[in-house]
Design a protein around this motif. Structure first.
Motif, short mmCIF file in Angstrom:
data_model
loop_
_atom_site.label_atom_id
_atom_site.label_comp_id
_atom_site.label_asym_id
_atom_site.label_seq_id
_atom_site.Cartn_x
_atom_site.Cartn_y
_atom_site.Cartn_z
N GLY A 1 5.12 5.08 1.94
CA GLY A 1 4.65 4.99 0.56
C GLY A 1 5.52 5.67 -0.47
O GLY A 1 5.55 5.24 -1.63
N ASN A 2 6.26 6.72 -0.09
CA ASN A 2 6.99 7.51 -1.08
C ASN A 2 8.09 6.74 -1.82
O ASN A 2 8.25 6.93 -3.03
CB ASN A 2 7.57 8.76 -0.43
N PRO A 3 8.90 5.90 -1.16
CA PRO A 3 9.90 5.16 -1.94
C PRO A 3 9.28 4.29 -3.03
O PRO A 3 9.80 4.21 -4.15
CB PRO A 3 10.61 4.32 -0.88
N SER A 4 8.16 3.65 -2.72
CA SER A 4 7.48 2.82 -3.74
C SER A 4 6.94 3.68 -4.86
O SER A 4 7.02 3.33 -6.04
CB SER A 4 6.33 2.04 -3.09
N SER A 5 6.38 4.85 -4.50
CA SER A 5 5.83 5.74 -5.51
C SER A 5 6.91 6.23 -6.47
O SER A 5 6.69 6.31 -7.69
CB SER A 5 5.14 6.93 -4.83
N SER A 6 8.09 6.54 -5.93
CA SER A 6 9.19 6.99 -6.79
C SER A 6 9.73 5.85 -7.65
O SER A 6 10.12 6.06 -8.80
CB SER A 6 10.32 7.56 -5.93
N ALA A 7 9.77 4.64 -7.08
CA ALA A 7 10.41 3.51 -7.75
C ALA A 7 9.54 2.84 -8.80
O ALA A 7 10.04 2.08 -9.64
CB ALA A 7 10.85 2.47 -6.72
N VAL B 1 11.25 6.17 6.80
CA VAL B 1 11.48 6.04 5.36
C VAL B 1 12.31 4.80 5.02
O VAL B 1 12.12 4.18 3.96
CB VAL B 1 12.12 7.33 4.80
N VAL B 2 13.23 4.38 5.90
CA VAL B 2 14.01 3.17 5.62
C VAL B 2 13.10 1.95 5.57
O VAL B 2 13.24 1.07 4.71
CB VAL B 2 15.12 2.98 6.67
N PHE B 3 12.14 1.89 6.49
CA PHE B 3 11.18 0.78 6.47
C PHE B 3 10.36 0.82 5.18
O PHE B 3 10.06 -0.23 4.60
CB PHE B 3 10.25 0.86 7.68
N GLY B 4 10.01 2.03 4.72
CA GLY B 4 9.29 2.16 3.45
C GLY B 4 10.09 1.61 2.29
O GLY B 4 9.54 0.99 1.38
N GLY B 5 11.41 1.83 2.31
CA GLY B 5 12.24 1.32 1.24
C GLY B 5 12.31 -0.20 1.25
O GLY B 5 12.20 -0.84 0.19
N VAL B 6 12.48 -0.79 2.43
CA VAL B 6 12.54 -2.25 2.52
C VAL B 6 11.22 -2.88 2.09
O VAL B 6 11.18 -3.82 1.28
CB VAL B 6 12.91 -2.69 3.95
N THR C 1 2.39 -1.19 -5.56
CA THR C 1 1.03 -0.65 -5.54
C THR C 1 0.37 -0.89 -4.18
O THR C 1 -0.42 -0.06 -3.72
CB THR C 1 0.17 -1.27 -6.65
N VAL C 2 0.69 -2.00 -3.53
CA VAL C 2 0.13 -2.27 -2.20
C VAL C 2 0.59 -1.20 -1.21
O VAL C 2 -0.21 -0.67 -0.42
CB VAL C 2 0.55 -3.67 -1.72
N MET C 3 1.87 -0.86 -1.24
CA MET C 3 2.38 0.18 -0.35
C MET C 3 1.75 1.53 -0.66
O MET C 3 1.39 2.28 0.26
CB MET C 3 3.91 0.28 -0.50
N MET C 4 1.58 1.85 -1.93
CA MET C 4 1.02 3.14 -2.31
C MET C 4 -0.45 3.25 -1.94
O MET C 4 -0.90 4.26 -1.39
CB MET C 4 1.22 3.36 -3.80
N LEU D 1 15.36 -0.72 -5.86
CA LEU D 1 15.11 0.68 -6.17
C LEU D 1 14.43 1.42 -5.02
O LEU D 1 14.78 2.57 -4.73
CB LEU D 1 14.26 0.77 -7.44
N SER D 2 13.47 0.79 -4.37
CA SER D 2 12.79 1.47 -3.26
C SER D 2 13.76 1.78 -2.12
O SER D 2 13.71 2.85 -1.51
CB SER D 2 11.63 0.63 -2.73
N ARG D 3 14.66 0.83 -1.83
CA ARG D 3 15.61 1.06 -0.75
C ARG D 3 16.58 2.18 -1.11
O ARG D 3 16.92 3.02 -0.26
CB ARG D 3 16.38 -0.23 -0.44
N VAL D 4 17.01 2.23 -2.35
CA VAL D 4 17.90 3.31 -2.76
C VAL D 4 17.19 4.65 -2.65
O VAL D 4 17.76 5.64 -2.16
CB VAL D 4 18.41 3.07 -4.20
N TYR D 5 15.93 4.70 -3.06
CA TYR D 5 15.18 5.95 -2.93
C TYR D 5 15.00 6.34 -1.47
O TYR D 5 14.98 7.53 -1.14
CB TYR D 5 13.82 5.85 -3.62
#
Length: 405
Positions: A119-125, A61-66, A74-77, A337-341
């Motif tokens: 994908g989840n941090p991007s989706s939330s952010a 998940v940390v890599f997802g945030g970065v 949208t690319v990540m999602m 925002l993605s990293r915080v999520y």
């Protein structure tokens, strides 16, 4: 006609993709459980498969945030959903074709856990990028309503699909839901975010951590969430089915979980209209209502009381969750925002496996009802501690653009 989040195409596509994906996610746990059992596995095997999924989720998940702050979200999602459709499709095909195995299902679980974490941090952010700032609170509420309804429908379909068509076809529906989500996310067009300063993976993770620690209300409530998952995760996942099933019958546990989901939906509907000036402070008080469910199971053997406790739990948690998401999205710089999520997700869920593992032995020692009462009191006490923090009490909602500070 007044403006509404649903009138914005990017938000409609976000909700459509997220809701259908949640429907598949409601089907998957039931389908996976019966798939493991059909292959000759037992409870230990199922625990290993589910545990590997959770471990991959936390690890990635940390890599997802970065990456969510480096790349277009949208690319990540799209990427994570499309690849999850493929991996879950492989699992479905293996079950339908009769060539599946427990190691294969475990490997697919690891892949899907990692993809979800990416994908989840991007989706939330991404929600603030899909609507004007003045509509953000309602957008968060409507998105959560769609996702909660998706889970309700998926969970309701799961047993029927497994019984009528088999676990493989149920997992095929989950794969199709990922593909649908990827198609919806691919059509989301939002303004680009400011470019982030590249300092390497560890540097960018550290910058996200510093952003969390810069906001006292943020790290305090992440800590409170860890307590919630440490204590309540086992109460629901381990003790609830045993206590309620033994005293009121197994169907009663299903009714209780349904009542909790209804509470989520009703809480979300309230948040589409109610706009408190201090949503985090108000939401944290509502979070105290989560104590009602474990206390109802501890102190009553009457079904209406247990159902009421479950409903109140879901209602209070949803009001808090909307205020929590709104506070994060209004007060954290968009490019972080993605990293915080990702830190929010780690803080929220890293304690859950520990709670699941410890609940059985601890409750066996002190008594199931006594431990459920302890859980309820801990949840209430943690909320009372959180609302004494000045930053939690004082944080105001912001409806203007560039509200982060």
């Amino acid at each position: 006609m007044s403006d509404s989040p649903i009138r914005h195409p990017a938000f409609r596509r976000l909700v459509a993709g997220a809701s259908v994906s949640s429907l598949g996610s409601g089907v998957a746990p039931v389908a996976l459980a019966f798939a493991v059992l059909d292959l000759g596995g037992d409870a230990t095997d199922l625990g290993i498969v589910v545990g590997l999924y959770a471990l991959a989720d936390v690890a990635a998940v940390v890599f997802g945030g970065v990456l969510g702050d480096r790349l277009p979200r949208t690319v990540m999602m799209v990427g994570s959903s499309a690849l999850a459709a493929v991996s879950q499709g492989v699992a479905a095909a293996s079950l339908i074709g009769g060539w599946s195995s427990l190691p294969l299902l475990a490997a697919v679980g690891v892949v899907n856990g990692a993809l979800g974490a990416l994908g989840n941090p991007s989706s939330s952010a991404i929600t603030p990028q899909t609507v004007p700032a003045a509509l953000l609170a309602r957008a968060i509420a409507w998105r959560r309503i769609g996702q909660n309804l998706g889970v309700v429908v998926g969970a309701g379909l799961a047993g029927l699909l497994v019984a009528w068509a088999g676990s493989g076809w149920a997992l095929a529906l989950d794969a199709a839901s990922f593909a649908w989500a990827a198609a919806c996310f691919a059509r989301i067009h939002v303004p680009a975010l400011p470019a982030t300063v590249r300092t390497g993976l560890l540097g960018e993770v550290a910058a996200g951590f510093r952003e969390v620690m810069r906001h006292t209300w943020l790290w305090v409530l992440i800590g409170q969430a860890m307590l919630y998952h440490l204590f309540y995760g086992g109460a629901q996942g381990v003790l609830g089915p045993i206590v309620v099933g033994r005293e009121l019958g197994r169907p009663a546990w299903g009714y209780a979980l349904s009542a909790m989901m209804v509470g989520f939906v009703v809480g979300g509907l309230l948040c589409t209209r109610w706009r408190p000036a201090r949503p985090l402070y108000v939401g944290t008080w509502f979070l105290g209502l989560t104590a009602a469910f474990p206390l109802a199971m501890a102190w009553s053997d009457q079904l209406p009381v247990v159902l009421a406790g479950a409903f109140v739990h879901g209602f209070g948690l949803e009001v808090f969750s909307v205020g929590w998401d709104l506070s994060i999205q209004e007060n954290v710089a968009p490019e972080k925002l993605s990293r915080v999520y990702s830190f929010d997700m780690i803080g929220s869920f890293i304690a859950r496996p520990v709670g699941l593992a410890l609940t059985g032995p601890v409750a066996a020692g002190v008594g199931f009802h006594a431990w459920l009462a302890v859980v309820g009191l801990v949840l209430a006490a943690s909320v009372l501690a959180a609302v004494t923090v000045p930053d939690v009490r004082r944080l105001q909602r912001r409806d203007s653009e560039h509200a982060y500070a």
